[in-house]
Scaffold this active site. Structure first.
Site, short mmCIF file in Angstrom:
data_model
loop_
_atom_site.label_atom_id
_atom_site.label_comp_id
_atom_site.label_asym_id
_atom_site.label_seq_id
_atom_site.Cartn_x
_atom_site.Cartn_y
_atom_site.Cartn_z
CG ASP A 207 -2.18 -0.85 1.12
OD1 ASP A 207 -2.25 -1.36 -0.10
OD2 ASP A 207 -2.89 -1.18 2.04
CD GLU A 291 -6.35 -10.19 -0.62
OE1 GLU A 291 -5.60 -10.38 -1.52
OE2 GLU A 291 -6.05 -10.39 0.74
CB THR A 451 -3.41 -13.10 -5.06
OG1 THR A 451 -3.12 -13.77 -3.92
CG2 THR A 451 -4.22 -12.08 -5.33
CD GLU A 489 -6.01 -9.34 -8.65
OE1 GLU A 489 -5.31 -9.13 -7.51
OE2 GLU A 489 -7.20 -9.18 -8.61
CG LEU A 492 4.92 -9.57 -4.08
CD1 LEU A 492 6.00 -10.33 -3.47
CD2 LEU A 492 4.59 -8.24 -3.30
#
Length: 585
Positions: A207, A291, A451, A489, A492
Protein backbone atom coordinates in the site's frame (compact mmCIF):
# COMPACT_ATOMS: atom_id res chain seq x y z
CA UNK A 1 -3.41 -9.57 -1.14
CA UNK A 2 -3.91 -6.10 -2.45
CA UNK A 3 -0.23 -6.01 -3.17
CA UNK A 4 0.57 -2.81 -4.94
CA UNK A 5 3.77 -1.22 -6.23
CA UNK A 6 6.94 -2.59 -4.68
CA UNK A 7 8.76 0.41 -6.12
CA UNK A 8 6.24 3.26 -6.02
CA UNK A 9 6.99 6.37 -7.98
CA UNK A 10 10.24 7.31 -6.29
CA UNK A 11 10.06 11.08 -6.40
CA UNK A 12 6.60 11.07 -4.89
CA UNK A 13 7.28 8.85 -1.89
CA UNK A 14 7.00 10.68 1.38
CA UNK A 15 5.87 14.01 -0.10
CA UNK A 16 2.72 15.93 0.81
CA UNK A 17 -0.22 15.36 -1.49
CA UNK A 18 -1.42 18.69 -2.90
CA UNK A 19 -5.04 19.10 -3.95
CA UNK A 20 -5.25 20.24 -7.56
CA UNK A 21 -8.93 19.58 -7.94
CA UNK A 22 -9.83 23.23 -8.12
CA UNK A 23 -8.03 23.65 -11.41
CA UNK A 24 -4.66 24.93 -12.50
CA UNK A 25 -5.08 28.18 -10.63
CA UNK A 26 -5.19 26.40 -7.29
CA UNK A 27 -2.37 27.01 -4.88
CA UNK A 28 0.30 24.39 -5.19
CA UNK A 29 0.90 24.53 -1.49
CA UNK A 30 -2.50 23.16 -0.53
CA UNK A 31 -2.15 19.87 1.31
CA UNK A 32 -4.36 17.32 2.96
CA UNK A 33 -4.13 15.74 6.36
CA UNK A 34 -1.35 13.40 7.31
CA UNK A 35 -3.69 10.47 6.75
CA UNK A 36 -3.49 11.05 3.02
CA UNK A 37 0.22 11.48 2.40
CA UNK A 38 2.48 9.12 0.53
CA UNK A 39 4.60 6.72 2.48
CA UNK A 40 7.57 4.65 1.45
CA UNK A 41 6.79 1.03 0.60
CA UNK A 42 7.95 -1.63 2.97
CA UNK A 43 11.38 -3.01 2.28
CA UNK A 44 12.18 -6.70 1.93
CA UNK A 45 8.65 -7.82 1.25
CA UNK A 46 8.89 -11.41 0.14
CA UNK A 47 5.44 -12.80 0.18
CA UNK A 48 3.91 -12.68 -0.22
CA UNK A 49 -29.68 -8.16 -8.98
CA UNK A 50 -32.32 -5.84 -8.90
CA UNK A 51 -33.63 -3.40 -11.52
CA UNK A 52 -33.01 0.33 -10.95
CA UNK A 53 -34.90 1.75 -8.02
CA UNK A 54 -37.30 4.57 -8.78
CA UNK A 55 -36.03 6.36 -5.69
CA UNK A 56 -32.72 7.06 -7.44
CA UNK A 57 -29.09 6.56 -6.73
CA UNK A 58 -28.94 8.19 -3.35
CA UNK A 59 -31.82 6.28 -1.77
CA UNK A 60 -30.75 4.60 1.46
CA UNK A 61 -31.91 1.34 2.93
CA UNK A 62 -34.40 1.94 5.77
CA UNK A 63 -32.82 1.87 9.24
CA UNK A 64 -33.22 -1.28 11.30
CA UNK A 65 -34.37 -1.30 14.89
CA UNK A 66 -32.07 -2.92 17.44
CA UNK A 67 -34.58 -5.72 17.92
CA UNK A 68 -33.82 -7.40 14.94
CA UNK A 69 -13.34 3.54 -27.81
CA UNK A 70 -11.77 4.03 -31.17
CA UNK A 71 -9.07 1.46 -31.98
CA UNK A 72 -5.51 2.62 -31.43
CA UNK A 73 -3.88 -0.40 -33.07
CA UNK A 74 -0.48 0.52 -34.46
CA UNK A 75 -0.17 3.64 -32.36
CA UNK A 76 2.03 3.31 -29.29
CA UNK A 77 2.37 6.40 -27.13
CA UNK A 78 5.90 7.30 -26.16
CA UNK A 79 6.84 5.11 -23.25
CA UNK A 80 9.45 7.52 -21.95
CA UNK A 81 6.83 10.25 -21.90
CA UNK A 82 4.48 7.97 -20.01
CA UNK A 83 7.14 7.13 -17.45
CA UNK A 84 8.10 10.77 -17.07
CA UNK A 85 4.50 11.83 -16.65
CA UNK A 86 4.00 9.26 -13.91
CA UNK A 87 7.16 10.32 -12.12
CA UNK A 88 6.88 14.10 -12.41
CA UNK A 89 3.21 15.06 -12.79
CA UNK A 90 1.85 16.99 -9.80
CA UNK A 91 0.30 14.49 -7.41
CA UNK A 92 -3.17 15.52 -6.40
CA UNK A 93 -4.84 14.90 -3.10
CA UNK A 94 -5.79 12.11 -1.56
CA UNK A 95 -20.66 -26.20 -19.15
CA UNK A 96 -22.29 -23.37 -17.17
CA UNK A 97 -18.75 -22.65 -16.14
CA UNK A 98 -17.47 -22.71 -19.72
CA UNK A 99 -20.33 -20.47 -20.84
CA UNK A 100 -19.59 -18.03 -18.03
CA UNK A 101 -15.88 -18.01 -18.87
CA UNK A 102 -16.65 -17.52 -22.57
CA UNK A 103 -19.03 -14.67 -21.79
CA UNK A 104 -16.37 -13.02 -19.66
CA UNK A 105 -13.72 -13.29 -22.36
CA UNK A 106 -16.17 -11.81 -24.85
CA UNK A 107 -16.15 -8.67 -22.73
CA UNK A 108 -19.81 -8.07 -21.96
CA UNK A 109 -22.36 -6.82 -24.47
CA UNK A 110 -19.75 -5.04 -26.55
CA UNK A 111 -17.22 -7.86 -26.77
CA UNK A 112 -16.04 -10.06 -29.60
CA UNK A 113 -17.35 -13.60 -29.81
CA UNK A 114 -15.49 -16.80 -30.47
CA UNK A 115 -12.10 -15.74 -29.11
CA UNK A 116 -10.00 -18.01 -26.93
CA UNK A 117 -7.08 -17.17 -24.72
CA UNK A 118 -6.96 -15.21 -21.47
CA UNK A 119 -7.68 -11.45 -21.57
CA UNK A 120 -5.20 -9.32 -19.63
CA UNK A 121 -6.22 -6.35 -17.48
CA UNK A 122 -3.86 -3.94 -15.74
CA UNK A 123 -4.43 -2.51 -12.26
CA UNK A 124 -4.53 1.25 -11.97
CA UNK A 125 -2.54 3.09 -9.28
CA UNK A 126 -4.24 3.02 -5.88
CA UNK A 127 -4.58 6.80 -5.85
CA UNK A 128 -6.00 7.23 -9.37
CA UNK A 129 -8.74 9.48 -7.98
CA UNK A 130 -7.75 12.45 -5.81
CA UNK A 131 -9.19 13.68 -2.55
CA UNK A 132 -10.65 16.51 -4.60
CA UNK A 133 -12.50 13.93 -6.73
CA UNK A 134 -10.44 14.43 -9.87
CA UNK A 135 -8.14 12.15 -11.87
CA UNK A 136 -4.61 11.99 -10.49
CA UNK A 137 -1.74 12.43 -12.99
CA UNK A 138 -4.25 12.77 -15.80
CA UNK A 139 -1.72 13.18 -18.63
CA UNK A 140 0.20 10.11 -17.55
CA UNK A 141 -2.94 8.01 -17.17
CA UNK A 142 -4.20 9.04 -20.61
CA UNK A 143 -0.88 8.16 -22.25
CA UNK A 144 -0.65 4.88 -20.35
CA UNK A 145 -4.17 3.86 -21.34
CA UNK A 146 -3.38 4.48 -25.00
CA UNK A 147 -0.20 2.42 -24.68
CA UNK A 148 -2.01 -0.47 -23.00
CA UNK A 149 -4.73 -0.51 -25.65
CA UNK A 150 -2.21 -0.52 -28.49
CA UNK A 151 -0.43 -3.47 -26.84
CA UNK A 152 -3.58 -5.58 -26.85
CA UNK A 153 -4.52 -5.23 -23.19
CA UNK A 154 -8.21 -5.92 -22.62
CA UNK A 155 -8.82 -3.34 -19.92
CA UNK A 156 -7.99 -1.92 -16.51
CA UNK A 157 -8.92 -2.59 -12.90
CA UNK A 158 -9.65 0.37 -10.62
CA UNK A 159 -10.43 0.71 -6.92
CA UNK A 160 -13.63 2.63 -6.20
CA UNK A 161 -12.93 3.76 -2.65
CA UNK A 162 -15.78 3.94 -0.15
CA UNK A 163 -13.64 6.34 1.85
CA UNK A 164 -13.49 8.80 -1.07
CA UNK A 165 -16.96 8.57 -2.61
CA UNK A 166 -19.09 8.56 0.57
CA UNK A 167 -16.51 10.38 2.66
CA UNK A 168 -18.40 13.14 4.46
CA UNK A 169 -21.96 11.96 5.18
CA UNK A 170 -23.94 8.73 4.82
CA UNK A 171 -25.78 8.60 1.53
CA UNK A 172 -23.87 11.50 -0.06
CA UNK A 173 -21.86 10.12 -2.97
CA UNK A 174 -19.31 12.03 -5.05
CA UNK A 175 -18.41 10.05 -8.17
CA UNK A 176 -16.60 12.93 -9.92
CA UNK A 177 -13.16 11.45 -10.47
CA UNK A 178 -14.51 8.03 -11.32
CA UNK A 179 -16.84 9.42 -13.98
CA UNK A 180 -13.85 11.05 -15.69
CA UNK A 181 -11.63 7.99 -15.33
CA UNK A 182 -14.28 5.66 -16.72
CA UNK A 183 -14.90 7.97 -19.67
CA UNK A 184 -11.16 7.94 -20.38
CA UNK A 185 -11.20 4.15 -20.41
CA UNK A 186 -14.19 4.15 -22.75
CA UNK A 187 -12.46 6.61 -25.09
CA UNK A 188 -9.48 4.27 -25.38
CA UNK A 189 -11.65 1.19 -25.86
CA UNK A 190 -10.61 -0.43 -22.58
CA UNK A 191 -12.88 -2.59 -20.47
CA UNK A 192 -13.05 -1.95 -16.73
CA UNK A 193 -13.05 -4.16 -13.66
CA UNK A 194 -14.43 -1.92 -10.92
CA UNK A 195 -13.53 -2.88 -7.35
CA UNK A 196 -16.02 -1.88 -4.66
CA UNK A 197 -13.32 -1.09 -2.10
CA UNK A 198 -14.97 -1.06 1.32
CA UNK A 199 -11.61 -1.31 3.08
CA UNK A 200 -8.95 1.15 4.13
CA UNK A 201 -5.96 1.66 1.86
CA UNK A 202 -2.83 1.59 3.98
CA UNK A 203 -1.42 -1.09 6.24
CA UNK A 204 -1.15 -3.92 3.72
CA UNK A 205 1.75 -5.20 1.67
CA UNK A 206 2.60 -2.62 -0.98
CA UNK A 207 0.00 0.00 0.00
CA UNK A 208 1.61 3.23 -1.20
CA UNK A 209 -0.90 5.76 0.12
CA UNK A 210 -3.52 6.01 2.84
CA UNK A 211 -7.26 6.26 2.23
CA UNK A 212 -9.22 5.67 5.45
CA UNK A 213 -12.81 4.53 5.81
CA UNK A 214 -15.47 7.29 5.50
CA UNK A 215 -15.28 9.95 8.23
CA UNK A 216 -18.73 9.12 9.57
CA UNK A 217 -17.81 5.42 9.81
CA UNK A 218 -14.61 6.26 11.69
CA UNK A 219 -16.70 8.39 14.06
CA UNK A 220 -18.91 5.38 14.85
CA UNK A 221 -15.85 3.18 15.41
CA UNK A 222 -14.48 5.78 17.83
CA UNK A 223 -17.76 5.58 19.75
CA UNK A 224 -17.80 1.77 19.68
CA UNK A 225 -14.28 0.32 19.13
CA UNK A 226 -15.76 -3.19 18.93
CA UNK A 227 -16.85 -2.38 15.38
CA UNK A 228 -13.20 -3.04 14.51
CA UNK A 229 -11.60 -6.47 14.29
CA UNK A 230 -9.76 -7.27 17.52
CA UNK A 231 -7.07 -9.80 18.43
CA UNK A 232 -6.61 -11.56 21.77
CA UNK A 233 -4.33 -8.81 23.07
CA UNK A 234 -6.96 -6.13 22.45
CA UNK A 235 -5.24 -4.68 19.38
CA UNK A 236 -7.82 -3.11 17.04
CA UNK A 237 -7.63 -3.27 13.25
CA UNK A 238 -9.35 -0.45 11.36
CA UNK A 239 -8.89 -1.72 7.80
CA UNK A 240 -12.41 -3.10 7.52
CA UNK A 241 -15.46 -3.33 9.74
CA UNK A 242 -15.77 -6.52 11.78
CA UNK A 243 -18.09 -8.99 10.08
CA UNK A 244 -19.49 -9.70 13.54
CA UNK A 245 -21.67 -6.60 13.19
CA UNK A 246 -22.74 -7.26 9.57
CA UNK A 247 -26.46 -7.37 10.40
CA UNK A 248 -26.61 -4.86 13.25
CA UNK A 249 -27.74 -1.23 12.69
CA UNK A 250 -24.51 0.23 14.04
CA UNK A 251 -23.87 2.82 11.29
CA UNK A 252 -26.38 5.58 12.00
CA UNK A 253 -29.34 3.23 11.70
CA UNK A 254 -28.03 1.06 8.87
CA UNK A 255 -26.15 -2.21 8.99
CA UNK A 256 -22.73 -2.47 7.32
CA UNK A 257 -24.18 -4.80 4.70
CA UNK A 258 -26.90 -2.24 3.95
CA UNK A 259 -24.23 0.45 3.55
CA UNK A 260 -22.30 -1.73 1.11
CA UNK A 261 -25.50 -2.46 -0.83
CA UNK A 262 -26.52 1.21 -0.98
CA UNK A 263 -23.05 2.13 -2.26
CA UNK A 264 -23.21 -0.52 -5.01
CA UNK A 265 -26.73 0.56 -5.94
CA UNK A 266 -25.63 4.17 -6.25
CA UNK A 267 -22.69 3.08 -8.42
CA UNK A 268 -25.04 1.10 -10.66
CA UNK A 269 -27.45 3.98 -11.08
CA UNK A 270 -24.73 6.55 -11.76
CA UNK A 271 -22.90 4.45 -14.34
CA UNK A 272 -25.76 2.48 -15.88
CA UNK A 273 -24.79 3.72 -19.36
CA UNK A 274 -21.37 2.04 -19.03
CA UNK A 275 -22.41 -1.25 -17.41
CA UNK A 276 -21.93 -4.28 -19.63
CA UNK A 277 -20.01 -2.39 -22.31
CA UNK A 278 -17.17 -0.51 -20.63
CA UNK A 279 -17.65 -1.82 -17.08
CA UNK A 280 -17.65 -5.60 -17.45
CA UNK A 281 -16.89 -6.74 -13.91
CA UNK A 282 -17.72 -5.69 -10.36
CA UNK A 283 -15.27 -7.09 -7.82
CA UNK A 284 -16.92 -6.85 -4.41
CA UNK A 285 -14.57 -6.06 -1.54
CA UNK A 286 -15.16 -8.32 1.46
CA UNK A 287 -12.30 -7.64 3.84
CA UNK A 288 -8.84 -6.13 4.26
CA UNK A 289 -7.11 -5.48 0.93
CA UNK A 290 -10.50 -6.16 -0.66
CA UNK A 291 -10.13 -9.89 -0.02
CA UNK A 292 -12.51 -12.36 1.59
CA UNK A 293 -10.47 -12.93 4.76
CA UNK A 294 -9.77 -11.70 8.26
CA UNK A 295 -6.96 -9.13 8.84
CA UNK A 296 -4.76 -11.81 10.40
CA UNK A 297 -1.43 -10.56 9.06
CA UNK A 298 -1.38 -6.73 9.37
CA UNK A 299 1.92 -5.14 8.38
CA UNK A 300 1.11 -1.76 9.86
CA UNK A 301 3.40 -0.73 12.72
CA UNK A 302 5.43 -3.90 12.23
CA UNK A 303 2.73 -6.09 13.81
CA UNK A 304 3.26 -8.95 11.36
CA UNK A 305 6.26 -9.96 9.28
CA UNK A 306 6.43 -12.59 6.57
CA UNK A 307 6.26 -15.56 7.11
CA UNK A 308 4.54 -15.33 10.50
CA UNK A 309 1.41 -17.39 11.14
CA UNK A 310 -0.75 -14.36 12.01
CA UNK A 311 -3.43 -14.28 14.68
CA UNK A 312 -7.15 -14.97 15.01
CA UNK A 313 -9.38 -11.89 14.81
CA UNK A 314 -12.44 -12.85 16.86
CA UNK A 315 -12.19 -10.85 20.06
CA UNK A 316 -14.53 -7.91 19.48
CA UNK A 317 -17.76 -8.21 21.44
CA UNK A 318 -19.84 -8.99 18.37
CA UNK A 319 -17.68 -11.92 17.29
CA UNK A 320 -17.49 -13.22 20.86
CA UNK A 321 -21.28 -13.03 21.16
CA UNK A 322 -21.60 -15.23 18.06
CA UNK A 323 -18.97 -17.65 19.38
CA UNK A 324 -20.81 -17.93 22.69
CA UNK A 325 -24.09 -18.76 20.93
CA UNK A 326 -22.38 -21.36 18.71
CA UNK A 327 -20.76 -23.04 21.72
CA UNK A 328 -24.07 -23.24 23.54
CA UNK A 329 -25.73 -24.72 20.45
CA UNK A 330 -22.96 -27.33 20.35
CA UNK A 331 -23.55 -28.22 23.99
CA UNK A 332 -20.11 -26.90 24.93
CA UNK A 333 -20.74 -23.53 26.62
CA UNK A 334 -17.22 -23.57 28.08
CA UNK A 335 -15.86 -23.13 24.53
CA UNK A 336 -17.71 -19.88 23.96
CA UNK A 337 -15.87 -17.39 26.14
CA UNK A 338 -12.75 -16.95 24.03
CA UNK A 339 -10.79 -18.13 21.01
CA UNK A 340 -7.67 -20.33 21.27
CA UNK A 341 -5.22 -18.96 23.83
CA UNK A 342 -2.36 -21.24 22.78
CA UNK A 343 -2.14 -20.21 19.12
CA UNK A 344 1.01 -18.14 19.54
CA UNK A 345 1.66 -14.63 18.29
CA UNK A 346 1.73 -12.99 14.85
CA UNK A 347 5.33 -13.87 14.04
CA UNK A 348 5.48 -17.36 15.47
CA UNK A 349 5.83 -20.45 13.30
CA UNK A 350 3.42 -23.40 13.62
CA UNK A 351 5.75 -25.59 15.69
CA UNK A 352 6.22 -22.73 18.17
CA UNK A 353 2.61 -23.11 19.32
CA UNK A 354 0.58 -25.86 21.05
CA UNK A 355 -2.42 -25.10 18.84
CA UNK A 356 -0.74 -25.38 15.41
CA UNK A 357 2.01 -27.94 15.99
CA UNK A 358 1.78 -31.08 13.86
CA UNK A 359 1.71 -33.63 16.70
CA UNK A 360 -1.17 -33.24 19.13
CA UNK A 361 -1.96 -29.71 17.97
CA UNK A 362 -5.23 -28.20 19.14
CA UNK A 363 -6.26 -27.52 15.52
CA UNK A 364 -6.82 -31.28 15.10
CA UNK A 365 -8.86 -31.73 18.30
CA UNK A 366 -12.61 -31.70 18.87
CA UNK A 367 -12.35 -28.16 20.19
CA UNK A 368 -10.17 -27.12 17.25
CA UNK A 369 -12.67 -28.47 14.76
CA UNK A 370 -15.51 -26.62 16.51
CA UNK A 371 -13.68 -23.30 16.63
CA UNK A 372 -12.25 -23.41 13.10
CA UNK A 373 -15.61 -24.45 11.66
CA UNK A 374 -17.30 -21.50 13.37
CA UNK A 375 -14.54 -19.03 12.43
CA UNK A 376 -14.50 -20.02 8.75
CA UNK A 377 -18.30 -20.23 8.52
CA UNK A 378 -18.60 -16.66 9.80
CA UNK A 379 -16.44 -15.62 6.85
CA UNK A 380 -18.48 -17.66 4.38
CA UNK A 381 -21.74 -16.22 5.75
CA UNK A 382 -20.27 -12.72 5.35
CA UNK A 383 -19.58 -13.51 1.70
CA UNK A 384 -23.08 -14.91 1.21
CA UNK A 385 -24.73 -11.78 2.61
CA UNK A 386 -22.80 -9.34 0.45
CA UNK A 387 -23.00 -11.46 -2.70
CA UNK A 388 -26.77 -11.80 -2.30
CA UNK A 389 -27.02 -8.00 -2.38
CA UNK A 390 -24.53 -7.59 -5.22
CA UNK A 391 -26.22 -10.19 -7.41
CA UNK A 392 -29.60 -8.52 -6.93
CA UNK A 393 -28.26 -5.02 -7.60
CA UNK A 394 -26.33 -5.86 -10.78
CA UNK A 395 -28.81 -8.36 -12.21
CA UNK A 396 -29.45 -7.86 -15.94
CA UNK A 397 -26.75 -5.20 -16.27
CA UNK A 398 -24.33 -7.34 -18.28
CA UNK A 399 -21.55 -7.30 -15.67
CA UNK A 400 -19.89 -10.21 -13.91
CA UNK A 401 -19.44 -10.34 -10.13
CA UNK A 402 -16.13 -11.47 -8.66
CA UNK A 403 -14.56 -11.98 -5.24
CA UNK A 404 -10.84 -11.99 -4.44
CA UNK A 405 -9.29 -14.65 -2.21
CA UNK A 406 -5.79 -14.26 -0.77
CA UNK A 407 -2.93 -16.52 -1.85
CA UNK A 408 -1.54 -17.45 1.57
CA UNK A 409 1.20 -19.83 0.51
CA UNK A 410 3.52 -19.76 3.54
CA UNK A 411 3.42 -22.77 5.85
CA UNK A 412 1.28 -24.48 3.21
CA UNK A 413 3.47 -27.57 3.50
CA UNK A 414 2.67 -28.07 7.19
CA UNK A 415 -0.19 -30.17 8.49
CA UNK A 416 -2.13 -27.32 10.08
CA UNK A 417 -1.66 -24.61 7.41
CA UNK A 418 -1.64 -22.12 10.30
CA UNK A 419 -1.43 -18.90 8.26
CA UNK A 420 -4.50 -19.91 6.25
CA UNK A 421 -6.44 -20.84 9.38
CA UNK A 422 -5.94 -17.47 11.08
CA UNK A 423 -7.10 -15.76 7.86
CA UNK A 424 -10.35 -17.75 7.93
CA UNK A 425 -9.59 -20.47 5.37
CA UNK A 426 -10.20 -23.84 7.06
CA UNK A 427 -7.64 -25.60 4.91
CA UNK A 428 -5.43 -28.30 6.41
CA UNK A 429 -3.65 -31.40 5.17
CA UNK A 430 -6.87 -33.29 5.88
CA UNK A 431 -9.48 -30.76 4.74
CA UNK A 432 -10.09 -28.71 1.59
CA UNK A 433 -10.80 -25.15 2.71
CA UNK A 434 -11.19 -23.66 -0.78
CA UNK A 435 -13.97 -25.89 -2.07
CA UNK A 436 -16.58 -24.35 0.32
CA UNK A 437 -15.54 -20.88 -0.88
CA UNK A 438 -15.80 -21.94 -4.52
CA UNK A 439 -19.22 -23.51 -3.90
CA UNK A 440 -20.43 -20.33 -2.21
CA UNK A 441 -19.31 -18.25 -5.20
CA UNK A 442 -20.89 -20.72 -7.61
CA UNK A 443 -24.28 -20.30 -5.91
CA UNK A 444 -24.16 -16.64 -6.85
CA UNK A 445 -22.60 -17.03 -10.28
CA UNK A 446 -19.48 -15.17 -9.12
CA UNK A 447 -15.88 -15.44 -10.33
CA UNK A 448 -13.17 -16.78 -8.00
CA UNK A 449 -10.23 -14.36 -8.24
CA UNK A 450 -6.97 -15.68 -6.80
CA UNK A 451 -3.53 -14.18 -6.25
CA UNK A 452 0.13 -15.38 -6.24
CA UNK A 453 -0.25 -16.79 -9.76
CA UNK A 454 3.26 -15.65 -10.72
CA UNK A 455 5.10 -17.44 -7.91
CA UNK A 456 7.07 -20.67 -8.03
CA UNK A 457 7.65 -22.87 -5.01
CA UNK A 458 11.45 -22.75 -5.16
CA UNK A 459 11.50 -18.93 -5.23
CA UNK A 460 10.03 -18.81 -1.74
CA UNK A 461 11.77 -19.68 1.56
CA UNK A 462 11.54 -23.43 1.89
CA UNK A 463 12.18 -23.40 5.63
CA UNK A 464 8.68 -21.84 5.85
CA UNK A 465 7.37 -24.62 3.58
CA UNK A 466 5.98 -22.11 1.08
CA UNK A 467 4.19 -23.74 -1.86
CA UNK A 468 2.37 -21.20 -4.08
CA UNK A 469 2.26 -23.53 -7.08
CA UNK A 470 0.64 -26.31 -5.09
CA UNK A 471 -1.80 -23.81 -3.57
CA UNK A 472 -2.81 -22.49 -7.00
CA UNK A 473 -3.34 -26.05 -8.20
CA UNK A 474 -5.57 -26.83 -5.21
CA UNK A 475 -7.66 -23.72 -5.86
CA UNK A 476 -7.94 -24.54 -9.57
CA UNK A 477 -9.19 -28.04 -8.78
CA UNK A 478 -11.71 -26.63 -6.28
CA UNK A 479 -13.10 -24.17 -8.83
CA UNK A 480 -13.39 -26.87 -11.46
CA UNK A 481 -15.23 -29.13 -9.05
CA UNK A 482 -17.58 -26.31 -8.06
CA UNK A 483 -17.96 -25.20 -11.69
CA UNK A 484 -16.98 -21.61 -10.99
CA UNK A 485 -14.75 -19.50 -13.30
CA UNK A 486 -11.23 -18.79 -12.03
CA UNK A 487 -9.37 -15.52 -12.61
CA UNK A 488 -5.89 -14.62 -11.43
CA UNK A 489 -3.60 -11.81 -10.29
CA UNK A 490 0.09 -11.55 -9.55
CA UNK A 491 0.73 -10.88 -5.87
CA UNK A 492 3.84 -8.74 -6.35
CA UNK A 493 5.11 -6.62 -9.26
CA UNK A 494 7.16 -8.75 -11.69
CA UNK A 495 8.52 -7.71 -15.08
CA UNK A 496 10.67 -10.72 -15.93
CA UNK A 497 9.97 -13.45 -18.45
CA UNK A 498 10.36 -16.11 -15.78
CA UNK A 499 7.31 -14.78 -13.95
CA UNK A 500 5.43 -14.22 -17.20
CA UNK A 501 5.94 -17.85 -18.20
CA UNK A 502 4.71 -19.03 -14.80
CA UNK A 503 1.54 -16.92 -15.16
CA UNK A 504 0.99 -18.32 -18.64
CA UNK A 505 1.43 -21.86 -17.35
CA UNK A 506 -0.92 -21.36 -14.41
CA UNK A 507 -3.57 -19.64 -16.55
CA UNK A 508 -3.91 -22.71 -18.77
CA UNK A 509 -5.25 -24.74 -15.82
CA UNK A 510 -3.54 -27.98 -16.76
CA UNK A 511 -4.13 -29.39 -13.30
CA UNK A 512 -5.47 -32.84 -14.17
CA UNK A 513 -6.15 -35.16 -17.09
CA UNK A 514 -9.61 -33.64 -17.58
CA UNK A 515 -8.60 -29.99 -18.02
CA UNK A 516 -9.32 -29.97 -21.75
CA UNK A 517 -9.64 -26.44 -23.12
CA UNK A 518 -10.25 -24.85 -19.71
CA UNK A 519 -8.37 -21.61 -19.05
CA UNK A 520 -8.61 -18.77 -16.58
CA UNK A 521 -11.36 -16.37 -17.57
CA UNK A 522 -9.08 -13.34 -17.05
CA UNK A 523 -5.78 -12.22 -15.58
CA UNK A 524 -5.14 -8.85 -13.91
CA UNK A 525 -1.56 -7.57 -13.94
CA UNK A 526 -0.16 -5.56 -11.05
CA UNK A 527 0.27 -2.60 -11.77
CA UNK A 528 0.36 0.51 -14.00
CA UNK A 529 3.54 2.35 -12.97
CA UNK A 530 6.72 3.80 -14.51
CA UNK A 531 8.60 0.49 -14.29
CA UNK A 532 6.09 -1.20 -16.60
CA UNK A 533 6.86 1.34 -19.32
CA UNK A 534 10.63 1.01 -19.23
CA UNK A 535 11.63 -0.19 -22.73
CA UNK A 536 12.86 -3.66 -21.79
CA UNK A 537 9.99 -4.30 -19.39
CA UNK A 538 7.49 -3.03 -21.93
CA UNK A 539 8.83 -5.30 -24.67
CA UNK A 540 8.51 -8.31 -22.38
CA UNK A 541 5.03 -7.25 -21.26
CA UNK A 542 3.77 -6.88 -24.86
CA UNK A 543 5.01 -10.39 -25.64
CA UNK A 544 3.34 -11.68 -22.46
CA UNK A 545 -0.02 -10.13 -23.43
CA UNK A 546 0.18 -11.66 -26.90
CA UNK A 547 0.92 -15.13 -25.50
CA UNK A 548 -1.92 -14.87 -22.98
CA UNK A 549 -4.37 -13.91 -25.72
CA UNK A 550 -3.33 -16.92 -27.79
CA UNK A 551 -3.94 -19.26 -24.86
CA UNK A 552 -3.90 -23.00 -25.32
CA UNK A 553 -4.40 -22.62 -29.06
CA UNK A 554 -1.03 -20.86 -29.40
CA UNK A 555 0.80 -21.77 -32.58
CA UNK A 556 3.85 -19.57 -32.02
CA UNK A 557 6.80 -20.20 -29.78
CA UNK A 558 7.73 -17.71 -27.09
CA UNK A 559 10.76 -16.49 -29.06
CA UNK A 560 8.64 -15.75 -32.15
CA UNK A 561 6.16 -13.76 -30.08
CA UNK A 562 9.04 -11.83 -28.50
CA UNK A 563 10.41 -10.96 -31.95
CA UNK A 564 6.99 -9.68 -32.99
CA UNK A 565 6.78 -7.63 -29.81
CA UNK A 566 10.22 -6.15 -30.47
CA UNK A 567 9.13 -5.26 -34.00
CA UNK A 568 5.99 -3.66 -32.58
CA UNK A 569 8.08 -1.50 -30.25
CA UNK A 570 10.45 -0.55 -33.07
CA UNK A 571 7.92 0.42 -35.75
CA UNK A 572 5.97 2.61 -33.35
CA UNK A 573 8.95 4.88 -32.66
CA UNK A 574 8.08 7.42 -35.43
CA UNK A 575 4.83 8.14 -33.63
CA UNK A 576 6.57 9.07 -30.39
CA UNK A 577 6.89 12.77 -31.15
CA UNK A 578 3.22 13.04 -32.00
CA UNK A 579 2.28 11.47 -28.65
CA UNK A 580 4.74 13.70 -26.80
CA UNK A 581 3.22 16.86 -28.32
CA UNK A 582 -0.29 15.71 -27.40
CA UNK A 583 0.78 15.04 -23.82
CA UNK A 584 2.38 18.46 -23.44
CA UNK A 585 -0.72 20.41 -24.48
Amino acid sequence: MALSLTHQIGSLAGTPVPDTSAGESSSSSATVSAAAVWKSPSANIRCAARKPDPAGADALSPPLTPCRSPSLTGIRPDLSVTCKAFATDAVANPSETEEAERAYREGGKGGKSGEGGVPVYVMMPLDSVTWGNGVNRKKAVNAAMAALKSAGVEGIMMDVWWGLVEREKPGEYNWGGYRELLEMAKKHGLKVQAVMSFHQCGGNVGDSCTIPLPKWVVEEINKDPDLAYTDQWGRRNYEYLSLGCDTLPVLKGRTPVQCYADFMRAFRDNFKNLLGDTIVEIQVGMGPAGELRYPSYPEQNGTWRFPGIGAFQCYDKYMLSSLKAAAEDAGKPEWGSTGPRDAGEYNNWPEDTPFFRKEGGGWNSEYGEFFLTWYSKMLLDHGERILTSAKSIFEDTGVKISVKVAGIHWHYGTRSHAAELTAGYYNTRFRDGYLPIAEMLARHGAIFNFTCIEMRDHEQPQDALCAPEKLVKQVALATQKAKVPLAGENALPRYDEYAHKQILKASQLNVDDDSGEKEMCAFTYLRMNPHLFQPDNWRKFVAFVKKMKEGKSARKCWEQVEREAEHFVHVSQPLVQEAAVALSQ
